[in-house]
Design an enzyme around this catalytic site. Structure first.
Site, PDB file in Angstrom:
ATOM      1  N   VAL A   1       0.907  -1.249   0.036  1.00  0.00           N
ATOM      2  CA  VAL A   1       0.109   0.059   0.006  1.00  0.00           C
ATOM      3  C   VAL A   1       0.881   1.291  -0.027  1.00  0.00           C
ATOM      4  O   VAL A   1       0.754   2.210  -0.633  1.00  0.00           O
ATOM      5  CB  VAL A   1      -1.056   0.088   1.126  1.00  0.00           C
TER       6      VAL A   1
ATOM      7  N   ASP B   1      10.557   3.442   6.054  1.00  0.00           N
ATOM      8  CA  ASP B   1      10.241   2.098   6.514  1.00  0.00           C
ATOM      9  C   ASP B   1      11.308   1.520   7.540  1.00  0.00           C
ATOM     10  O   ASP B   1      12.500   2.064   7.323  1.00  0.00           O
ATOM     11  CB  ASP B   1      10.253   1.016   5.154  1.00  0.00           C
TER      12      ASP B   1
ATOM     13  N   GLY C   1      -8.370 -15.777   0.166  1.00  0.00           N
ATOM     14  CA  GLY C   1      -7.211 -15.850   0.900  1.00  0.00           C
ATOM     15  C   GLY C   1      -6.571 -14.474   0.781  1.00  0.00           C
ATOM     16  O   GLY C   1      -7.288 -13.387   0.687  1.00  0.00           O
TER      17      GLY C   1
ATOM     18  N   LYS D   1      -2.944 -14.746  -5.315  1.00  0.00           N
ATOM     19  CA  LYS D   1      -3.719 -14.445  -6.616  1.00  0.00           C
ATOM     20  C   LYS D   1      -2.589 -14.139  -7.829  1.00  0.00           C
ATOM     21  O   LYS D   1      -1.592 -13.824  -7.570  1.00  0.00           O
ATOM     22  CB  LYS D   1      -4.805 -13.228  -6.266  1.00  0.00           C
TER      23      LYS D   1
ATOM     24  N   ASN E   1     -14.732  -5.149   2.609  1.00  0.00           N
ATOM     25  CA  ASN E   1     -14.092  -6.286   2.347  1.00  0.00           C
ATOM     26  C   ASN E   1     -14.957  -7.638   2.668  1.00  0.00           C
ATOM     27  O   ASN E   1     -14.840  -8.618   2.417  1.00  0.00           O
ATOM     28  CB  ASN E   1     -12.614  -6.348   3.277  1.00  0.00           C
TER      29      ASN E   1
ATOM     30  N   GLU F   1      -3.838  -5.866  -4.642  1.00  0.00           N
ATOM     31  CA  GLU F   1      -2.753  -6.321  -5.331  1.00  0.00           C
ATOM     32  C   GLU F   1      -2.743  -6.877  -6.787  1.00  0.00           C
ATOM     33  O   GLU F   1      -3.901  -7.470  -7.196  1.00  0.00           O
ATOM     34  CB  GLU F   1      -1.889  -7.545  -4.478  1.00  0.00           C
TER      35      GLU F   1
ATOM     36  N   GLY G   1     -14.280 -20.778  -6.424  1.00  0.00           N
ATOM     37  CA  GLY G   1     -12.951 -21.393  -6.435  1.00  0.00           C
ATOM     38  C   GLY G   1     -12.533 -21.985  -5.042  1.00  0.00           C
ATOM     39  O   GLY G   1     -13.415 -22.628  -4.519  1.00  0.00           O
TER      40      GLY G   1
ATOM     41  N   CYS H   1      -5.653  -9.490   3.193  1.00  0.00           N
ATOM     42  CA  CYS H   1      -6.860  -8.737   3.625  1.00  0.00           C
ATOM     43  C   CYS H   1      -8.021  -9.454   3.994  1.00  0.00           C
ATOM     44  O   CYS H   1      -8.535  -9.177   5.056  1.00  0.00           O
ATOM     45  CB  CYS H   1      -7.081  -7.619   2.661  1.00  0.00           C
TER      46      CYS H   1
ATOM     47  N   THR I   1      -5.743  -0.318   7.369  1.00  0.00           N
ATOM     48  CA  THR I   1      -7.107  -0.752   7.336  1.00  0.00           C
ATOM     49  C   THR I   1      -7.136  -1.057   9.146  1.00  0.00           C
ATOM     50  O   THR I   1      -6.478  -2.054   9.748  1.00  0.00           O
ATOM     51  CB  THR I   1      -7.235  -2.351   6.812  1.00  0.00           C
TER      52      THR I   1
HETATM   53  N1  LIG Z   1      -1.981  -5.268   0.511  1.00  0.00           N
HETATM   54  C1  LIG Z   1      -3.116  -4.846  -0.077  1.00  0.00           C
HETATM   55  O1  LIG Z   1      -3.682  -5.184  -1.007  1.00  0.00           O
HETATM   56  C2  LIG Z   1      -3.967  -3.830   0.784  1.00  0.00           C
HETATM   57  C3  LIG Z   1      -5.164  -3.335   0.373  1.00  0.00           C
HETATM   58  C4  LIG Z   1      -6.017  -2.375   1.047  1.00  0.00           C
HETATM   59  C5  LIG Z   1      -5.552  -2.219   2.452  1.00  0.00           C
HETATM   60  N2  LIG Z   1      -4.328  -2.691   2.920  1.00  0.00           N
HETATM   61  C6  LIG Z   1      -4.125  -2.567   4.512  1.00  0.00           C
HETATM   62  O2  LIG Z   1      -2.942  -1.581   4.276  1.00  0.00           O
HETATM   63  C7  LIG Z   1      -2.084  -1.844   5.387  1.00  0.00           C
HETATM   64  C8  LIG Z   1      -0.587  -2.307   5.185  1.00  0.00           C
HETATM   65  O3  LIG Z   1      -0.647  -3.355   4.185  1.00  0.00           O
HETATM   66  P1  LIG Z   1       0.569  -3.668   3.166  1.00  0.00           P
HETATM   67  O4  LIG Z   1      -0.027  -5.023   2.484  1.00  0.00           O
HETATM   68  O5  LIG Z   1       1.118  -2.532   2.181  1.00  0.00           O
HETATM   69  O6  LIG Z   1       1.469  -4.315   4.294  1.00  0.00           O
HETATM   70  P2  LIG Z   1       3.118  -4.707   4.105  1.00  0.00           P
HETATM   71  O7  LIG Z   1       3.269  -5.751   5.075  1.00  0.00           O
HETATM   72  O8  LIG Z   1       3.245  -5.089   2.677  1.00  0.00           O
HETATM   73  O9  LIG Z   1       3.892  -3.393   4.295  1.00  0.00           O
HETATM   74  C9  LIG Z   1       4.090  -2.767   5.757  1.00  0.00           C
HETATM   75  C10 LIG Z   1       5.473  -1.994   5.700  1.00  0.00           C
HETATM   76  O10 LIG Z   1       5.448  -1.184   6.962  1.00  0.00           O
HETATM   77  C11 LIG Z   1       6.631  -1.329   7.416  1.00  0.00           C
HETATM   78  N3  LIG Z   1       6.717  -0.861   8.909  1.00  0.00           N
HETATM   79  C12 LIG Z   1       6.207  -1.533   9.865  1.00  0.00           C
HETATM   80  N4  LIG Z   1       6.077  -0.770  10.985  1.00  0.00           N
HETATM   81  C13 LIG Z   1       6.730   0.428  10.631  1.00  0.00           C
HETATM   82  C14 LIG Z   1       6.997   1.531  11.590  1.00  0.00           C
HETATM   83  N5  LIG Z   1       6.800   1.905  12.715  1.00  0.00           N
HETATM   84  N6  LIG Z   1       7.772   2.688  10.544  1.00  0.00           N
HETATM   85  C15 LIG Z   1       7.999   2.512   9.293  1.00  0.00           C
HETATM   86  N7  LIG Z   1       7.629   1.315   8.588  1.00  0.00           N
HETATM   87  C16 LIG Z   1       7.038   0.286   9.330  1.00  0.00           C
HETATM   88  C17 LIG Z   1       7.073  -2.660   7.284  1.00  0.00           C
HETATM   89  O11 LIG Z   1       8.399  -2.837   7.289  1.00  0.00           O
HETATM   90  C18 LIG Z   1       6.668  -3.025   5.759  1.00  0.00           C
HETATM   91  O12 LIG Z   1       7.292  -2.778   4.747  1.00  0.00           O
HETATM   92  C19 LIG Z   1      -2.725  -3.081   6.378  1.00  0.00           C
HETATM   93  O13 LIG Z   1      -3.386  -2.362   7.324  1.00  0.00           O
HETATM   94  C20 LIG Z   1      -3.550  -3.757   5.197  1.00  0.00           C
HETATM   95  O14 LIG Z   1      -4.665  -4.187   5.753  1.00  0.00           O
HETATM   96  C21 LIG Z   1      -3.601  -3.472   1.988  1.00  0.00           C
END
Ligand SMILES: NC(=O)c1ccc[n+]([C@@H]2O[C@H](COP(=O)([O-])OP(=O)(O)OC[C@H]3O[C@@H](n4cnc5c(N)ncnc54)[C@H](O)[C@@H]3O)[C@@H](O)[C@H]2O)c1
Length: 441
Positions: free
Chosen positions: A11, A30, A257, A325, A208, A155, A253, A260, A121
């Site tokens: 994200v 990060d 999974g 996926k 979701n 994604e 399917g 999210c 989220t």
């Molecule tokens: N992946 C998706 O498709 C998607 C879609 C919509 C919403 N979300 C939501 O968005 C959020 C992030 O999801 P994601 O898939 O990008 O997660 P991710 O695990 O890919 O990324 C999270 C990142 O945050 C970093 N991080 C953790 N703690 C930190 C801190 N204190 N300071 C700086 N960086 C830090 C981690 O090292 C990691 O790189 C979640 O709440 C998820 O539910 C994800």
């Protein structure tokens, strides 16, 4: 505007790259030093179509930088997006420790007014929690506002979804902060829903959970089809043609999974219980979804196995697709993990292929009784059956004659319904798909 994005995962990276492309100055933060190094040396740590080009262009043009210093990033920014992970907690709720750590880091760096936007989220009430953490760490409430701006990207098509979202949701108790965040999205020309923080937080979970329910509902109908002469694809054609229902998320399917849906359904169920308004419907969704893989594996065992403790002993099975996926390398809650585990438990040896996710898969699934292959044809070598776990486009175009020539027995178990029954039957395969009785050549 000057923006910072905390958390450079799926994200945060896409959000940061798109905002930079729209002309903003963006700093990504990060805690993972190697991730930041990769990003600062021209790499992209995740597989996401179109993202590498977007990162490269904006890095080159100086609008996008990465650091591990939250202090530096926050001091230089007017708007701070929290995009860290919100994994499940042990009690079934949501682990907000990454959000809390980000909020503490922000608080320590605030010197002038900031808008803090929660894009992760998060459960209802997290906006207030972030507000409280920041105040507890010495910042007065006039120096910042908290906004909830949930993310709906998928994604595999995250760049497209971010540039062309169906809607943008902005929740805040501060009209000024909400309007400022809205300005960031102005160029996208997308309907914007401005609301209160808690409604915005709930919109994400409800969306979701609804999609997960839609998937689960059609999977339950697919079970009925398997017991009758009905074909789920025909049923979906008719059901989806109703404009009140639509075709989206009606692909039967192996169940939902990914990073999210499972955690968000669980979190909403947990929150609803805690609040005394239990959503029992989600209990049923969970149970039905949990039964998808065992049911699929049972069909494989019934066709290929023997009546013994290790029914698939001596059998080789080709597994096509490992990521949760297509078009992503993300293995979080991928169905392949559960399937590979169950098949190995039943004594099978596996030969697996994924176009992108093999390295991540190997870390999670391990090397025991499984060989990772370089092509679908290599995965088919000596196999008594091929299973389609992830619907990567390249599997649709496979040379079925070549695939068959590699196999011991020409049987396909299609967990994603990517083939037409006639197509595989004409190529000489026995074909098991979801929501239809098996077809013999
Ligand atoms: N992946 C998706 O498709 C998607 C879609 C919509 C919403 N979300 C939501 O968005 C959020 C992030 O999801 P994601 O898939 O990008 O997660 P991710 O695990 O890919 O990324 C999270 C990142 O945050 C970093 N991080 C953790 N703690 C930190 C801190 N204190 N300071 C700086 N960086 C830090 C981690 O090292 C990691 O790189 C979640 O709440 C998820 O539910 C994800």
């Amino acid at each position: 505007m000057n923006i910072c994005v905390i958390g450079c995962g799926y994200v945060g990276l896409v959000t940061g790259a798109v905002f930079a492309d729209l002309g903003n100055e963006v700093i990504g933060v990060d805690i993972d030093q190697s991730r930041v190094d990769t990003l600062n040396t021209g790499g992209c740590p995740i597989h996401e179509p179109r993202l590498p080009e977007l990162l490269e262009r904006n890095r080159q043009e100086g609008r996008l930088k990465f650091t591990t210093s939250i202090h530096e990033a926050v001091s230089k920014s007017e708007i701070i997006f929290i995009c860290v992970g919100t994994p499940p907690a042990e009690d079934g709720g949501t682990d907000l420790s990454e959000v809390e750590a980000a909020a503490i880091g922000i608080a320590r760096a605030i010197q002038d007014y900031k808008i803090i936007v929660n894009k992760s989220t998060v459960p209802v009430g997290t906006g207030d929690f972030v507000q409280e953490v920041i105040e507890r760490n010495g910042v007065t409430s006039t120096d910042f506002d908290v906004v909830c701006n949930p993310e709906f990207m998928r994604e595999g098509q995250a760049v497209r979804d971010t540039l062309q979202p169906d809607r943008i949701v902005i929740g805040s108790s501060s009209e000024k902060a909400a309007k400022t965040v809205q300005l960031l999205y102005q160029a996208l020309n997308t309907p914007c829903i401005i609301t209160d923080t808690q409604s915005a937080e709930l919109i994400k979970y409800a969306s979701n959970a609804f999609l997960a329910t839609k998937i689960t509902f059609i999977n339950a109908v697919a079970n009925l089809c398997e017991e009758t002469q009905a074909d789920i694809r025909e049923v979906v054609k008719g059901v989806g043609a109703d404009s009140r229902i639509g075709h989206a998320f009606l692909g039967a399917g192996l169940g939902y999974g990914g990073s999210c849906f499972p955690k968000d359904v669980d979190a909403l169920l947990h929150a609803s219980r805690r609040l005394g308004a239990e959503m029992t419907i989600l209990e049923a969704v969970r149970a039905e979804n949990d039964s998808r893989v065992p049911r699929f594996v049972q069909r494989i065992i019934e066709r290929l196995g023997t009546k013994s403790k290790l029914p698939l002993k001596g059998k080789t099975i080709g597994v096509l697709g490992l990521s949760f996926k297509p078009d992503t390398d993300d293995m979080r809650e991928a169905k392949s993990i559960e399937i590979c585990h169950a098949l190995r438990e039943a004594g099978a040896r596996l030969r697996a292929y994924d176009p992108i996710a093999t390295a991540n898969a190997r870390r999670i699934i391990g090397d025991e009784d499984i060989e990772y292959c370089k092509s679908p044809y290599e995965a088919a070598k000596g196999a008594s059956g091929i299973i389609i776990v992830t619907e990567w486009r390249e599997f649709i175009q496979l040379n079925l004659n070549r695939l068959k020539s590699e196999m011991m027995e020409p049987v396909i178990f299609d967990g994603r319904n990517i083939y037409s029954s006639e197509q595989v039957r004409d190529a000489g395969f026995e074909y098991f798909s979801i929501g239809k009785t098996s077809l013999k050549p």
